[in-house]
Write an enzyme that holds these catalytic residues in place. Sequence first.
Site, PDB file in Angstrom:
ATOM      1  N   VAL A 139      -3.819   1.249   1.764  1.00 35.58           N
ATOM      2  CA  VAL A 139      -3.098   2.677   1.162  1.00 35.58           C
ATOM      3  C   VAL A 139      -3.441   3.379   2.830  1.00 35.58           C
ATOM      4  O   VAL A 139      -3.956   3.271   3.585  1.00 35.58           O
ATOM      5  CB  VAL A 139      -4.802   4.032   0.680  1.00 35.58           C
ATOM      6  CG1 VAL A 139      -4.758   4.970   1.249  1.00 35.58           C
ATOM      7  CG2 VAL A 139      -5.468   2.907  -0.434  1.00 35.58           C
ATOM      8  N   GLY A 169      -1.381   2.616   5.093  1.00 34.32           N
ATOM      9  CA  GLY A 169      -0.129   2.395   6.278  1.00 34.32           C
ATOM     10  C   GLY A 169      -1.739   2.086   7.105  1.00 34.32           C
ATOM     11  O   GLY A 169      -2.541   1.165   6.989  1.00 34.32           O
ATOM     12  N   GLY A 199      12.517   0.003   6.318  1.00 30.16           N
ATOM     13  CA  GLY A 199      11.292   0.010   5.704  1.00 30.16           C
ATOM     14  C   GLY A 199       9.565   0.430   5.043  1.00 30.16           C
ATOM     15  O   GLY A 199       9.363  -0.053   4.703  1.00 30.16           O
ATOM     16  N   GLU A 254       9.073   1.366  -1.324  1.00 30.27           N
ATOM     17  CA  GLU A 254       8.971   0.035  -2.149  1.00 30.27           C
ATOM     18  C   GLU A 254      10.376  -0.991  -2.435  1.00 30.27           C
ATOM     19  O   GLU A 254      11.649   0.151  -2.367  1.00 30.27           O
ATOM     20  CB  GLU A 254       8.226   0.808  -3.160  1.00 30.27           C
ATOM     21  CG  GLU A 254       6.950   1.063  -2.938  1.00 30.27           C
ATOM     22  CD  GLU A 254       5.667  -0.037  -2.487  1.00 30.27           C
ATOM     23  OE1 GLU A 254       5.278  -0.438  -3.231  1.00 30.27           O
ATOM     24  OE2 GLU A 254       5.985   0.599  -1.266  1.00 30.27           O
ATOM     25  N   LYS A 283      -2.992   5.286  -4.635  1.00 30.57           N
ATOM     26  CA  LYS A 283      -3.264   5.082  -3.264  1.00 30.57           C
ATOM     27  C   LYS A 283      -4.348   6.757  -3.420  1.00 30.57           C
ATOM     28  O   LYS A 283      -5.945   6.220  -3.262  1.00 30.57           O
ATOM     29  CB  LYS A 283      -2.364   5.665  -2.267  1.00 30.57           C
ATOM     30  CG  LYS A 283      -1.247   4.829  -1.537  1.00 30.57           C
ATOM     31  CD  LYS A 283      -0.500   5.024  -0.786  1.00 30.57           C
ATOM     32  CE  LYS A 283       0.424   4.438  -0.446  1.00 30.57           C
ATOM     33  NZ  LYS A 283       1.601   4.001   0.232  1.00 30.57           N
ATOM     34  N   GLY A 304       5.436   1.487   6.957  1.00 30.68           N
ATOM     35  CA  GLY A 304       6.449  -0.070   7.449  1.00 30.68           C
ATOM     36  C   GLY A 304       5.719  -0.673   8.058  1.00 30.68           C
ATOM     37  O   GLY A 304       4.393  -0.965   7.919  1.00 30.68           O
TER      38      GLY A 304
HETATM   39  P1  NDP Z   1       9.569  -6.954   1.122  1.00 30.30           P
HETATM   40  O1  NDP Z   1      10.161  -7.383  -0.273  1.00 30.30           O
HETATM   41  O2  NDP Z   1      10.362  -6.214   2.854  1.00 30.30           O
HETATM   42  O3  NDP Z   1       8.848  -8.488   1.076  1.00 30.30           O
HETATM   43  C1  NDP Z   1       8.640  -9.287  -0.213  1.00 30.30           C
HETATM   44  C2  NDP Z   1       8.327 -10.593   0.331  1.00 30.30           C
HETATM   45  O4  NDP Z   1       7.768 -11.465  -0.672  1.00 30.30           O
HETATM   46  C3  NDP Z   1       9.547 -10.845   0.824  1.00 30.30           C
HETATM   47  O5  NDP Z   1       9.452 -11.890   2.080  1.00 30.30           O
HETATM   48  C4  NDP Z   1      10.535 -11.969  -0.276  1.00 30.30           C
HETATM   49  O6  NDP Z   1      10.304 -13.650  -0.143  1.00 30.30           O
HETATM   50  C5  NDP Z   1       8.359 -12.103  -1.053  1.00 30.30           C
HETATM   51  N1  NDP Z   1       8.680 -12.651  -2.421  1.00 30.30           N
HETATM   52  C6  NDP Z   1       9.252 -12.433  -2.979  1.00 30.30           C
HETATM   53  N2  NDP Z   1       9.547 -13.456  -4.586  1.00 30.30           N
HETATM   54  C7  NDP Z   1       8.135 -13.968  -3.487  1.00 30.30           C
HETATM   55  C8  NDP Z   1       8.318 -15.611  -4.721  1.00 30.30           C
HETATM   56  N3  NDP Z   1       8.586 -15.772  -6.011  1.00 30.30           N
HETATM   57  N4  NDP Z   1       7.360 -16.363  -4.290  1.00 30.30           N
HETATM   58  C9  NDP Z   1       7.129 -16.516  -2.334  1.00 30.30           C
HETATM   59  N5  NDP Z   1       7.513 -14.873  -1.944  1.00 30.30           N
HETATM   60  C10 NDP Z   1       8.495 -13.848  -3.155  1.00 30.30           C
HETATM   61  O7  NDP Z   1       8.014  -5.785   0.570  1.00 30.30           O
HETATM   62  P2  NDP Z   1       7.044  -4.817   1.929  1.00 30.30           P
HETATM   63  O8  NDP Z   1       7.394  -5.550   2.248  1.00 30.30           O
HETATM   64  O9  NDP Z   1       7.964  -4.045   2.147  1.00 30.30           O
HETATM   65  O10 NDP Z   1       6.294  -4.793   0.645  1.00 30.30           O
HETATM   66  C11 NDP Z   1       4.998  -6.151   0.302  1.00 30.30           C
HETATM   67  C12 NDP Z   1       3.762  -5.801  -0.016  1.00 30.30           C
HETATM   68  O11 NDP Z   1       2.772  -4.314   1.041  1.00 30.30           O
HETATM   69  C13 NDP Z   1       3.471  -4.529  -1.646  1.00 30.30           C
HETATM   70  O12 NDP Z   1       2.467  -4.702  -2.067  1.00 30.30           O
HETATM   71  C14 NDP Z   1       4.036  -3.143  -1.523  1.00 30.30           C
HETATM   72  O13 NDP Z   1       3.666  -2.033  -1.826  1.00 30.30           O
HETATM   73  C15 NDP Z   1       3.380  -2.990   0.019  1.00 30.30           C
HETATM   74  N6  NDP Z   1       2.842  -2.227   1.234  1.00 30.30           N
HETATM   75  C16 NDP Z   1       4.162  -1.946   1.638  1.00 30.30           C
HETATM   76  C17 NDP Z   1       3.973  -0.692   3.308  1.00 30.30           C
HETATM   77  C18 NDP Z   1       6.032  -0.687   3.621  1.00 30.30           C
HETATM   78  O14 NDP Z   1       5.594  -0.182   4.479  1.00 30.30           O
HETATM   79  N7  NDP Z   1       6.918  -1.660   3.189  1.00 30.30           N
HETATM   80  C19 NDP Z   1       3.139  -0.400   3.309  1.00 30.30           C
HETATM   81  C20 NDP Z   1       1.597  -0.409   3.025  1.00 30.30           C
HETATM   82  C21 NDP Z   1       2.113  -1.246   1.893  1.00 30.30           C
HETATM   83  P3  NDP Z   1      12.267 -12.720   0.966  1.00 30.30           P
HETATM   84  O15 NDP Z   1      11.840 -12.489   1.865  1.00 30.30           O
HETATM   85  O16 NDP Z   1      12.657 -14.690   0.920  1.00 30.30           O
HETATM   86  O17 NDP Z   1      13.426 -12.281  -0.167  1.00 30.30           O
HETATM   87  N1  HSE Z   2       6.120   2.522   0.164  1.00 32.26           N
HETATM   88  C1  HSE Z   2       4.952   3.094   0.810  1.00 32.26           C
HETATM   89  C2  HSE Z   2       5.077   4.560   0.875  1.00 32.26           C
HETATM   90  C3  HSE Z   2       5.097   2.503   1.796  1.00 32.26           C
HETATM   91  O1  HSE Z   2       6.113   5.090   1.732  1.00 32.26           O
HETATM   92  O2  HSE Z   2       4.046   5.329   1.119  1.00 32.26           O
HETATM   93  C4  HSE Z   2       3.747   2.610   2.335  1.00 32.26           C
HETATM   94  O3  HSE Z   2       2.267   2.230   1.257  1.00 32.26           O
END
Ligand code: NDP
Ligand code: HSE
Length: 395
Positions: free
Chosen positions: A143, A145, A197, A200, A215, A312
């Site tokens: 929640v 960031g 980035g 979702e 959230k 991010g």
């Molecule tokens: P991404 O899509 O950027 O990254 C996901 C990662 O998971 C990648 O590295 C991917 O591998 C890996 N992955 C997918 N499938 C598998 C598998 N079968 N085995 C191992 N690894 C795997 O997502 P985010 O980093 O944006 O988000 C991750 C989490 O963080 C989510 O729950 C999201 O809701 C949360 N979040 C995101 C925020 C944001 O700003 N982006 C902020 C707050 C929370 P590969 O790289 O090889 O594809």
């Molecule tokens: N997709 C989410 C957002 C990432 O835009 O707020 C942070 O949780």
Amino acid sequence: MPPLPRVLCSSDVAPAQAATATTPAPGLGLLGCGTVGSGVARRLLASHPGLIRGIAVRDPSKPRDVDWDDFSDDAFDVVDDPSVRVVVECIGGLGLARELILRAIARGKDVVTANKDLIATEGPWLAAFAARTGASLRYEAAVGGAIPIVRALGGALAGEDVLEIGGVLNGTTNFILDAMEMGADYGEALEEAQRLGFAESDPRSDVDGHDAAHKLAILAGLAFRRPSVSRFVGRRGIAGISAADVQTGAQRGLRLKLLAVARRAGDEVEAGVTPAYVPEDHPFARARGAENVVRVLGRGCGPLVFSGAGAGGDATASSVVADVLAALESRERVPAHAGEDLVVRSLRAPVLVRYADGRVTMGDAVALDALVTETVKASVDPSVASIIPVWRDAA
Ligand code: NDP
Ligand code: HSE
């Protein structure tokens, strides 16, 4: 709350062992190395050399800006590594991520996750499961960031009687609405949010309000100290918002924000996610780009406002790393509340009605669940172009 999982046999459940002078320092396994995971990896590789024992990804051959040459494609292997005591889940979703977290908890490991979908769906019983195995579950990054709101609610505000909590909880939609104010096209702004980035992996979660509802459910559970899941939270997203809606607000000193708010109403809690007009001088209106704003109104503390980067990689990694350090030092657990699930009824707010011929009127407070999709609205009264709530703080 559903029963605790029976998918694992009791021999899988092994409380974490205390480190002794002869055992090596506990290690960390990182699951996922995308936007968030790569930020976590870069920071920990620099600040804590040797801490990370394994990093699992889907495609180990993908080029990444992380100084690690042994990516694994078997995340279960990383969880099972006996040198891994802290498992950091940055994959997302309810499938594989859930299985991996269950496995880590069953083995008594400390879990840190940014996965709001999972925490808002199954958090209460995952926490109960962790309490049984001696594991811990931390989710500051789920929640707001970089904003330390989970910690604030579980720590400094743990004794406060919270009357209202919520605000701008989704960075992607705020980025889009902000860009639309400056004349950008909805689709182009969404593409830019994805490129940066913020969004979702399925951006419908952002624009349809699911992410904000997740959230809000997490915040409401902590604020009102009851198990809380997001299926009770009604929501409208921003997909139906037009440039005319944004301009109508701007001409009246109002900014359009996607708000997610829960408040006490007598013995009940009202909650909802909706686009809403906010006066320009209100803290919610000040969120720029992917920033988030959380306002907590407590009986004793009055209004408190937390704001900052809401999405991010680097911002979110900051919260994940704080949880990792807390896990390594066995401090600051997120409180797990027992009892009946928090059930909420629809948030109510007055509305601004815009007609196709350009007229605008104010309407009485309505339950937001009653605000229907553009299609249904038009079939009720084709002259209505949009009905959007106008935000008023609780007293
Ligand atoms: P991404 O899509 O950027 O990254 C996901 C990662 O998971 C990648 O590295 C991917 O591998 C890996 N992955 C997918 N499938 C598998 C598998 N079968 N085995 C191992 N690894 C795997 O997502 P985010 O980093 O944006 O988000 C991750 C989490 O963080 C989510 O729950 C999201 O809701 C949360 N979040 C995101 C925020 C944001 O700003 N982006 C902020 C707050 C929370 P590969 O790289 O090889 O594809
Ligand atoms: N997709 C989410 C957002 C990432 O835009 O707020 C942070 O949780």
